[in-house]
Design a protein around this motif. Sequence first.
Motif, PDB file in Angstrom:
ATOM      1  N   GLN A  67       0.802  -1.200   0.000  1.00  0.00           N
ATOM      2  CA  GLN A  67       0.000   0.000   0.000  1.00  0.00           C
ATOM      3  C   GLN A  67       0.837   1.252   0.000  1.00  0.00           C
ATOM      4  OE1 GLN A  67       0.404   0.237   3.625  1.00  0.00           O
ATOM      5  NE2 GLN A  67       0.247   2.400   3.175  1.00  0.00           N
ATOM      6  N   GLU A 158      12.537  -0.774   8.363  1.00  0.00           N
ATOM      7  CA  GLU A 158      11.621   0.347   8.304  1.00  0.00           C
ATOM      8  C   GLU A 158      12.331   1.617   8.724  1.00  0.00           C
ATOM      9  OE1 GLU A 158       7.329   1.130   7.857  1.00  0.00           O
ATOM     10  OE2 GLU A 158       8.456  -0.713   7.691  1.00  0.00           O
TER      11      GLU A 158
ATOM     12  N   PRO B  93       7.262 -11.110   4.835  1.00  0.00           N
ATOM     13  CA  PRO B  93       8.590 -10.541   5.126  1.00  0.00           C
ATOM     14  C   PRO B  93       8.634  -9.648   6.375  1.00  0.00           C
ATOM     15  CG  PRO B  93       7.683  -9.709   3.049  1.00  0.00           C
ATOM     16  CD  PRO B  93       6.862 -10.869   3.446  1.00  0.00           C
ATOM     17  N   ARG B  94       7.513  -9.044   6.711  1.00  0.00           N
ATOM     18  CA  ARG B  94       7.525  -8.145   7.865  1.00  0.00           C
ATOM     19  C   ARG B  94       7.324  -8.873   9.195  1.00  0.00           C
ATOM     20  NH1 ARG B  94       8.543  -3.379   5.694  1.00  0.00           N
ATOM     21  NH2 ARG B  94       9.891  -3.472   7.512  1.00  0.00           N
ATOM     22  N   SER B 250       8.893  -4.326  12.813  1.00  0.00           N
ATOM     23  CA  SER B 250       8.877  -2.909  13.153  1.00  0.00           C
ATOM     24  C   SER B 250       7.457  -2.515  13.495  1.00  0.00           C
ATOM     25  CB  SER B 250       9.371  -2.095  11.968  1.00  0.00           C
ATOM     26  OG  SER B 250       8.761  -0.826  11.995  1.00  0.00           O
ATOM     27  N   ARG B 251       7.311  -1.766  14.563  1.00  0.00           N
ATOM     28  CA  ARG B 251       5.954  -1.416  14.988  1.00  0.00           C
ATOM     29  C   ARG B 251       5.340  -0.385  14.054  1.00  0.00           C
ATOM     30  NH1 ARG B 251       5.321  -2.727  21.292  1.00  0.00           N
ATOM     31  NH2 ARG B 251       3.815  -4.140  20.403  1.00  0.00           N
ATOM     32  N   ILE B 252       6.182   0.327  13.321  1.00  0.00           N
ATOM     33  CA  ILE B 252       5.642   1.318  12.387  1.00  0.00           C
ATOM     34  C   ILE B 252       4.932   0.614  11.227  1.00  0.00           C
ATOM     35  CG2 ILE B 252       6.309   3.175  10.801  1.00  0.00           C
ATOM     36  CD1 ILE B 252       8.420   3.993  12.773  1.00  0.00           C
ATOM     37  N   ALA B 253       5.309  -0.629  10.985  1.00  0.00           N
ATOM     38  CA  ALA B 253       4.698  -1.372   9.884  1.00  0.00           C
ATOM     39  C   ALA B 253       3.320  -1.920  10.251  1.00  0.00           C
ATOM     40  CB  ALA B 253       5.611  -2.519   9.459  1.00  0.00           C
ATOM     41  N   THR B 254       2.905  -1.752  11.523  1.00  0.00           N
ATOM     42  CA  THR B 254       1.674  -2.366  11.989  1.00  0.00           C
ATOM     43  C   THR B 254       0.472  -2.034  11.104  1.00  0.00           C
ATOM     44  OG1 THR B 254       2.547  -2.037  14.192  1.00  0.00           O
ATOM     45  CG2 THR B 254       0.277  -2.735  14.039  1.00  0.00           C
ATOM     46  N   PHE B 255       0.297  -0.747  10.809  1.00  0.00           N
ATOM     47  CA  PHE B 255      -0.877  -0.341  10.025  1.00  0.00           C
ATOM     48  C   PHE B 255      -0.859  -0.951   8.639  1.00  0.00           C
ATOM     49  CE2 PHE B 255      -0.647   3.593  12.740  1.00  0.00           C
ATOM     50  CZ  PHE B 255      -1.702   3.210  13.534  1.00  0.00           C
ATOM     51  N   THR B 256       0.349  -0.953   8.053  1.00  0.00           N
ATOM     52  CA  THR B 256       0.477  -1.479   6.704  1.00  0.00           C
ATOM     53  C   THR B 256       0.030  -2.933   6.665  1.00  0.00           C
ATOM     54  OG1 THR B 256       2.433  -0.090   6.586  1.00  0.00           O
ATOM     55  CG2 THR B 256       2.066  -1.629   4.785  1.00  0.00           C
ATOM     56  N   GLN B 258      -1.741  -4.509   8.898  1.00  0.00           N
ATOM     57  CA  GLN B 258      -3.142  -4.640   9.300  1.00  0.00           C
ATOM     58  C   GLN B 258      -4.062  -4.473   8.089  1.00  0.00           C
ATOM     59  OE1 GLN B 258      -4.789  -1.417  11.585  1.00  0.00           O
ATOM     60  NE2 GLN B 258      -6.291  -2.740  12.571  1.00  0.00           N
ATOM     61  N   GLU B 260      -3.235  -4.871   4.985  1.00  0.00           N
ATOM     62  CA  GLU B 260      -3.015  -5.966   4.048  1.00  0.00           C
ATOM     63  C   GLU B 260      -3.824  -7.199   4.477  1.00  0.00           C
ATOM     64  OE1 GLU B 260       1.112  -6.414   3.058  1.00  0.00           O
ATOM     65  OE2 GLU B 260       0.767  -8.431   2.266  1.00  0.00           O
TER      66      GLU B 260
END
Lengths: 174, 421
Positions: A67, A158, B93-94, B250-256, B258, B260
């Motif tokens: 996204q 990240e 991968p995340r 990475s916690r910043i990737a959480t929204f991404t 979520q 997906e």
Amino acid sequence: MRKAMPHLLLAALLALVAPLASAEVRELQWSDLIPQGAPPPPPPVALHDLSQLADALAAESGPVAPQQSPAEPVVEALDGIRARLPGYIVPLEISEEGRVTEFLLVPYFGACIHVPPPPSNQIVHATSELGVKMDALYQPFWIEGPLRVEHASSELAEAGYRMDAQKIRVYELE
Amino acid sequence: MYLLRLALASLNNRRFTAVLTVFAIALSVCLLLAVERVRSETRASFASTISGTDLIVGARSGSVNLLLYSVFRIGNATNNIRWESFEHFANHPRTSWAIPISLGDSHRGYRVMGTSQAYFEHYRYGRKQALRLAEGRPFGEDIFEVVLGAEVAKALNYTLDDQLVLAHGVATVSLVRHDDKPFRVTGILQRTGTPVDRTLHISLAGMEALHIDWQHGMPARGAARIDAEQARQLDLQPKQITAFLLGLDSRIATFTLQREINQHAGEPLLAVLPGVALQELWSLMGTAEKALFVVSLFVVFTGLIGMLTAILTSLAERRREMAILRSVGARPWHIAGLLVAEAFCLALAGVLFGLLLLYLAIAVAQSPMQSHYGLYLPLAWPSTYEWSLLGGILLAGLLMGAVPAWRAYRQSLADGLSIRS
């Protein structure tokens, strides 16, 4: 009118604070977190030819495109400064006393459904020693503390902003 | 000081009313504190149950619902999800770790959870504490092995190597049991103060084996039965699970991630951030908590009004007492002080007795509360908030005392020594 209030307030606060503590705390806008030269995101392509509608719809049901690029560019110059930033708290860790000790700060509340979530350079991953007591998710807060910029060392890592939120105050419209 | 002594002596003269008044206040104080205790401990136990997990994923329902059934074992799952979906996101991968959860069976009222080794490695509670075994080892070599939560082992008196039979469904008294496939206890977890204590953990293969010969929603009969030995030889790859927990790099990737997951084309899935779901749950419970709190405040208020009534009614019959006090040199403000001191003594005794009642109640209810509701009420000193509540009650008692004090002050001025009646 109400919408203009936060900006007015910000401007007023800036005018007040800037001469006093220009070396100390820097008040940031969310747009400050995006580098000046960053390429704007590609605009959505309008669909004029209705014969292609089927393809467009098929793409909808296909696998979701990643996204946002996982590592949006960050402003390196912000590394190490003491910053103040308003936003909404998305709790990650909650202590036994009900205080949020780790959270993501985002520029708008209740994202995630109509539009893709904010890109990685519009999220601040914050930790707080004491934690913050939250009554509602839709309550905005000011957070203040040293900002750290994490670099994208590999393709998967990240990049993003981290903050040790030493001061957390309720954001109020006045 | 002599005022206080006089007040106490006077109260002693009317012990029966005084004791009843104190008891009424004590009961109300006990109720108020109990409501507050249960509220704060419920929140604490909910908050400490899950930590370090970035996303909880399950079939589509609501975020609070998913949180409740997957982590707190409250309520039931709406649907299962496919094993492929789990594999897809576990290998994303995340993702740095993934814990599958398979629910639906129980043992004497305690839920059984099918999971993998990852659970013992990555599940965190409280302040990012890992699960630790008090005895034994995690399940592993054999499929019919079970690891017990601390509460299960204690309440049902199980030790290592005991055999136990799991039941189908989640009722406390089960009629359908998997008695052909008993499980052996290989480990007992240390107490965590979370729903983990009330859970029996088995492997996903074990969960699969339990139901391998089930046909048309009932256990197979006769020759179609597959016993434990045969089941060991079969392919026990699970086809579906109930939910899974994800930890990201990475916690910043959480929204991404979520988003997906929520838009996963394979099947409808729901991913929630535990912290957000917990916050939603609290705002839901907040209303009920406030209502309870207001009710108990009113009960305290009623208790204090009872005290006020008792003192006011006593005033009429104590005019002679007041007159005598005045004759030996007491000033009107002495009389008023006497009554305020009396009210304060009553309120203080009520508060102290109420605290005593509370601790008695906690001592008695502690272990049943723990085993039935998984709620641990510690016999701890009152918190600052509770102290402030108690202080507020005492202050209210003092204020209440001012009413009869003022009346007595006026009366003793007017009456003087001449009592007409």
